[in-house]
Write a protein that holds these residues in place. Sequence first.
Motif, PDB file in Angstrom:
ATOM      1  N   THR A 111       5.790  -4.416  -7.234  1.00 12.50           N
ATOM      2  CA  THR A 111       4.530  -4.809  -7.888  1.00 12.50           C
ATOM      3  C   THR A 111       4.321  -6.322  -7.825  1.00 12.50           C
ATOM      4  O   THR A 111       3.225  -6.795  -8.054  1.00 12.50           O
ATOM      5  CB  THR A 111       4.484  -4.347  -9.361  1.00 12.50           C
ATOM      6  N   GLN A 165       6.630   1.592 -13.422  1.00 17.18           N
ATOM      7  CA  GLN A 165       5.886   1.009 -12.307  1.00 17.18           C
ATOM      8  C   GLN A 165       4.413   0.804 -12.676  1.00 17.18           C
ATOM      9  O   GLN A 165       3.816  -0.207 -12.341  1.00 17.18           O
ATOM     10  CB  GLN A 165       6.001   1.919 -11.081  1.00 17.18           C
ATOM     11  N   SER A 172       0.030  -6.827 -12.757  1.00 18.26           N
ATOM     12  CA  SER A 172       0.036  -7.650 -11.550  1.00 18.26           C
ATOM     13  C   SER A 172      -1.242  -8.462 -11.374  1.00 18.26           C
ATOM     14  O   SER A 172      -1.319  -9.305 -10.496  1.00 18.26           O
ATOM     15  CB  SER A 172       0.272  -6.780 -10.318  1.00 18.26           C
ATOM     16  N   GLU A 209       2.146  -2.489 -12.308  1.00 20.84           N
ATOM     17  CA  GLU A 209       0.913  -2.570 -11.511  1.00 20.84           C
ATOM     18  C   GLU A 209      -0.229  -3.161 -12.332  1.00 20.84           C
ATOM     19  O   GLU A 209      -0.986  -4.005 -11.863  1.00 20.84           O
ATOM     20  CB  GLU A 209       0.524  -1.176 -10.996  1.00 20.84           C
ATOM     21  N   MET A 218       1.921  -7.148  -5.204  1.00 17.74           N
ATOM     22  CA  MET A 218       0.536  -6.806  -5.585  1.00 17.74           C
ATOM     23  C   MET A 218      -0.119  -8.025  -6.216  1.00 17.74           C
ATOM     24  O   MET A 218      -1.301  -8.287  -6.044  1.00 17.74           O
ATOM     25  CB  MET A 218       0.525  -5.658  -6.598  1.00 17.74           C
TER      26      MET A 218
END
Lengths: 284, 285, 405
Positions: C333, C316, C323, C320, C336
């Motif tokens: 994500t 993850q 993103s 992130e 995001m």
Amino acid sequence: MIAPVVIGVLIFFMIPTFWSIYLSFTDGPDYVTYELVGLQNYIDMLSPDSEVWRELLNTCYYAFVQVALSLVVSVLLANALNANIRCRGLFRVIYFLPSVTMAAAVGMVWRQLLNSQYGIVNQFLGLFGIKGPVWLTDPNFMMLGVIIVGVWSSAGYNMIILLAGLKNISKSYYEAAEIDGAGSFQKFKSVTVPLLSPVLFFVTITSVMNGFKMFDLIYTLAGSGATVDKFMQYYRTMVYGIYEKGFLYHRLGAASAESVFLLVIILILTLIQFKLQDKWVHYE
Amino acid sequence: MSEIKLTQRKERARFPVGRVILYALLIFWAVFMIMPFVWMFLTSLKTRPESMRIPIQWIPAEAQWQNYAEVLNKYDFGRYYFNTIVVTVITILYQIITCSMAAYVFARLEFPAKNFIFMACMTVLMVPTQMIIIPRFLIVMKLGWLNTFAGIIIPNLPSIYGAFFLRQNFMSIPRELDEAAMIDGCGYFGIYWKILLPLVKNGLIAFGVLSTLWCWNEMLWPLIVTSRADMYVLSIAVSSMQGQQGNNLPLQMTAGVLAMFPMLIVFLIGQKNLLDGIALSGIKA
Amino acid sequence: MKKLLVLVLALMMALGSTAFAAVELEFNYWSSEQEDGINAVIDAFNASQDEIHVTATIVPWDQFWEKLSVGLPAGSAPDVFTINALNVVDYAKNGYLLDISDLFESGAVDLSKFPQSAIDTHTIDGKLWAVPKDYDNIAVFYNKSMFDAAGIEYPTNDWTWDEFIEIAKQLTDADNNVYGVALAPKGQQLVYDYIAGNGGQLFDEEGNCVVNSPENVEALTKIAEAFLSGDVTPSVEALVEIDANTRFQSGMVAMTFDGSWYTAEYVECWGDDLGIVALPVMKEHKTTSHSLGWAASATTEHPEEVKTFLTYLGSQEAGELLSTVVIPAYEGTDTMWSDNYTAYGADVFTLAAAEDWTVPLPAASHNAAEVFDTFDNYMSEICSSGEVESNLAALQDEINALIAE
């Protein structure tokens, strides 16, 4: 004393060449896993509907027209510079400049200059009321565009060699011709051309050979834009075809077969030129 | 007699017209040669919108020198300069020495199979690079030279063109010099090193400049043997710019100007020797 | 002289190698526009431990595949690289890719967190060969100021193909070389979307090419009409000279069909004037979705370290960090990413995924790269000549021959 060059040539030129000839009899997804397929690659390549004929045509078109134009231009320039003119050194340097340039940059720049809308080539033609063609997509003009760039980058180099050839022609021949009442054109035809022929011969051979091996220009000029076959078919030279098959589509056998074909063509052309040499080349 | 005078007078009478046409042609061609460079340089100083105006806007409203700073810093051109210089310097030093030795042998010494070896080497000039690049790559890989300077440099070291080019130079020196030296007790190497090499200095410089240009501009081979950006040379960097900044003309042109500039200097310094040397290679063919 | 040369070379090589004692991994990718995000991921990984050090290199698109095609069979390719749907097929079949099934079996990379289409893209012969990196799809980018100047309302996600053509015509001023839209005659950015959107297919379940169907003839006839009308989009030829992307960025067209991966670049170019909306609907909402993966070379000298790195890339945290530049594949994500650009309407890309408007990029089961190029070539032909049926028939034969080879 010749060992460093000869051994190097053996390892990095000869062995790869024979290796490549061997690969032309194979087929497989890559050059590690393959099987011998005999003459299959050659049979496919030489079949009537094979792409190779179109590529050969493009290659010949480029090589012969480009070389012819470049020779005419460089003979004219060399003659002009051989006359008693000012700033000869400066002209010489300027004309040679394109030969100094990186091929990667040449294609990049000319792609912009040949643009039919904001390119300076068509803007220049516009000054004379000529509506310039669409160099980058009109099938009738695409290769011509490449040829223009080819002449641009090769004429200066040829001119330098020819200029030196001209300097070697003794003034007495021209004086003799003048006594016979020859005009400028007459002098050019009956003195300059025959006496320059050995140099012209050298320049022709090297230029034709380079013309047949042309790759960089197509790669940078066309490669970034007109990659679909609809346009690419008018650009694709044999070496580009070899590159495409070998590196992009993983058909190493077919690519090698085409290289062998090209090599044979170049060898034959060179032989023909050496035969013809006797006909028109005059050694003093 | 009177006839000759007549033609001479005629020549003189139309002289200025011919001169004007001559200069016009020369200048036209010079402009054609130089225009792409001018365009390239001016474009490198434009903003992006300026570079795509129709009709063309020649002079940027304000010179964007920061394009140069951006290419040099953000795209690591300093490193590429370093790599390219290392490759070029080693290559030309090695080539000048080995090619001149081979050229001397081919021009002067007689030994069995000499012509065969020479012709065999010459046919190599006809082989397209694309044909041999993959086998060559395998050889370099077996030697463990991928991503090293050795891998970029060594396969391009043997230059048959160089040997041929310099051979013409050696052949233009009278043989009597060798013979005199031989009588003085000079060996073959001594003749080459002490007598002939200084005499072909101009040819060596010409070849050096030519070889520098080629080496500097070579792209396909360095690309294939390097996979890390810290081993890239300038030519790859320039074509990378074309790929990465596809529609940012000013940055592309900036990269082009930066890559070409050193060669322009080398050429301008060496131009006299280079141009004379090239000329010689063609005449004696 | 020789000794000196060797010395110089040795010195150079010593300079070239780095001072790290850690295992060195090479990572290559081509998406230069993702540089910041990818660097963030690499830096975070390098900082998280000191056994492995990864060096990332951008290689431009053309050269990227040249180098892999030379390097992979020989075993000299970078340890880890990004891969797309077109090349994963042949690479997996030729045995070039490292088998990373144990990462998914052990749960080190949790596949339930990734969209099925991304997993399917990189699954060949029942095995997943790459850790899904991101996904993308196609939408319409438009220039609000040009709509305002013409007094036309901004389009909405439910607009139809016919409405779209009408709007494009109103925005066109062909005499001044301004067009309503720049349509690229390509599979991914245009034709695949409407083949699916008009109920057709490129390949059937067995992988045979079935492009020559009545639905596809209908869809392509509509597309070709747009090109031939002369007042919707620049011609195929004109687009070779100046491509759609350049035209949109220099204000020569009001709209362009393009992938989510260009969002940041277009935002930078047009700022608040940029709008993004779903593709106009022919029969149903469809948009081509493609997914890149992180794959590894089968001949890497450090398979365990590579797997450690891939495990991180499937986390993850990596999603992130990514993103900021691209729509990451990792669950949650992706939004995001779109949150950064909601003001411009970029949530249409994640909406398309959520609403199941997406269809995976069709990749042939053999010679995929060549099939892809062949397809695009015929699209140029169709869009410049208007001859739909004969070209589709020829295209189908040619593709089937390439697959059967």
